[in-house]
Scaffold this motif. Structure first.
Motif, short mmCIF file in Angstrom:
data_model
loop_
_atom_site.label_atom_id
_atom_site.label_comp_id
_atom_site.label_asym_id
_atom_site.label_seq_id
_atom_site.Cartn_x
_atom_site.Cartn_y
_atom_site.Cartn_z
N GLY A 190 36.61 81.98 59.38
CA GLY A 190 36.77 83.16 58.54
C GLY A 190 37.96 84.01 58.93
O GLY A 190 38.72 84.48 58.08
N PHE A 191 38.13 84.19 60.24
CA PHE A 191 39.29 84.94 60.74
C PHE A 191 40.60 84.30 60.28
O PHE A 191 41.49 84.97 59.78
CB PHE A 191 39.23 85.01 62.27
N LEU A 192 40.71 82.98 60.45
CA LEU A 192 41.94 82.29 60.07
C LEU A 192 42.17 82.36 58.56
O LEU A 192 43.30 82.54 58.10
CB LEU A 192 41.89 80.83 60.54
N PHE A 193 41.10 82.24 57.80
CA PHE A 193 41.23 82.30 56.34
C PHE A 193 41.69 83.69 55.88
O PHE A 193 42.62 83.81 55.08
CB PHE A 193 39.91 81.92 55.66
N HIS A 251 32.94 82.73 70.31
CA HIS A 251 32.22 83.11 69.10
C HIS A 251 31.99 81.88 68.22
O HIS A 251 32.43 80.79 68.56
CB HIS A 251 32.92 84.24 68.34
N SER A 252 31.33 82.08 67.10
CA SER A 252 30.97 80.95 66.25
C SER A 252 32.19 80.35 65.56
O SER A 252 33.21 81.02 65.34
CB SER A 252 29.97 81.40 65.17
N PHE A 253 32.04 79.08 65.19
CA PHE A 253 33.09 78.42 64.43
C PHE A 253 33.30 79.14 63.10
O PHE A 253 34.43 79.30 62.64
CB PHE A 253 32.74 76.94 64.19
N ASP A 287 31.43 78.18 50.78
CA ASP A 287 30.65 79.33 50.32
C ASP A 287 31.02 80.58 51.11
O ASP A 287 31.22 81.66 50.54
CB ASP A 287 29.15 79.06 50.46
N LEU A 288 31.14 80.44 52.42
CA LEU A 288 31.52 81.55 53.28
C LEU A 288 32.94 82.04 52.94
O LEU A 288 33.17 83.25 52.81
CB LEU A 288 31.47 81.13 54.75
N LEU A 289 33.86 81.12 52.77
CA LEU A 289 35.25 81.50 52.49
C LEU A 289 35.39 82.15 51.11
O LEU A 289 36.19 83.07 50.95
CB LEU A 289 36.17 80.29 52.64
N GLU A 290 34.62 81.70 50.15
CA GLU A 290 34.64 82.35 48.83
C GLU A 290 34.15 83.79 48.95
O GLU A 290 34.70 84.70 48.31
CB GLU A 290 33.81 81.56 47.83
N LYS A 291 33.11 84.01 49.76
CA LYS A 291 32.60 85.36 50.00
C LYS A 291 33.68 86.23 50.64
O LYS A 291 33.92 87.37 50.23
CB LYS A 291 31.36 85.29 50.90
N GLU A 351 32.24 93.22 57.33
CA GLU A 351 31.46 93.35 56.09
C GLU A 351 30.72 92.05 55.76
O GLU A 351 29.64 92.07 55.20
CB GLU A 351 32.37 93.75 54.93
N ALA A 352 31.31 90.92 56.13
CA ALA A 352 30.67 89.63 55.86
C ALA A 352 29.65 89.25 56.94
O ALA A 352 29.00 88.22 56.84
CB ALA A 352 31.73 88.54 55.77
#
Length: 178
Positions: free
Chosen positions: A139-142, A132-134, A24-28, A173-174
């Motif tokens: 998200g950074f890597l994606f 920082h959080s996983f 869900d996070l990566l789709e966002k 932004e996310a």
């Protein structure tokens, strides 16, 4: 068609409820990064793997026999990128006159932007190392992998500054702050 994410989990213990939240996070993030880069359509395939899986890909495709955090395999790099596919896609099954459905007549891979592969154990270790959080690290890597699919690189200082700035904009932004 819109911008979409397809994913696979190649880890032995993967594919649970926790991973569904990641998707869900990566789709966002894909939607945000796509909007910022004016990419309105396409398919990104994400593979979640372990250090051994990504080490094998790194060795096979980059000649580096060690694990890494993320790999990207773009299908759109360069204006002259050539995508090869099997003969079965080149001819019509509807007879010599071509497809009756014109949408099937095009290149069956034209919507594929490429593949991103992320080592989950490496992302977990880096999140801890950077404090920082996983979710932020994933998200950074994606986003990093997505920008590589679009042709961005960080081979010199100017390229790195531009690419990392774009990544941080998307993450900010996310709501994925350090």
């Amino acid at each position: 068609m819109t911008l979409s994410l397809e994913w696979l989990d190649e880890r032995e213990d993967g594919g649970g409820e926790r991973e569904e939240k990641w998707i869900d996070l990566l789709e966002k993030l894909l939607v945000i990064a796509g909007r910022k880069e004016e990419v309105e359509r396409g398919i990104v395939t994400l593979t979640l793997t372990d250090d051994e899986g990504i080490r094998e890909l790194n060795r096979q495709y980059r000649g580096l026999d060690k694990p890494t955090d993320v790999l990207s395999f773009s299908l759109i790099e360069g204006e002259q990128a050539e995508i090869r596919y099997e003969d079965e896609y080149e001819s019509s099954e509807e007879g010599e006159d071509g497809w009756e459905d014109e949408e099937k007549a095009g290149d069956p891979f034209s919507d594929l932007l490429g593949d991103i592969v992320i080592s989950v154990p490496r992302a977990e270790a880096q999140a801890e190392e950077y404090g920082h959080s996983f979710e932020r690290e994933l998200g950074f890597l994606f986003v990093h992998g997505f920008l590589h699919l679009l042709g961005y690189d960080h081979g010199d200082e100017a390229e790195e500054k531009a690419m990392f700035s774009k990544q941080e904009e998307v993450l900010r932004e996310a709501g994925l702050l350090r």
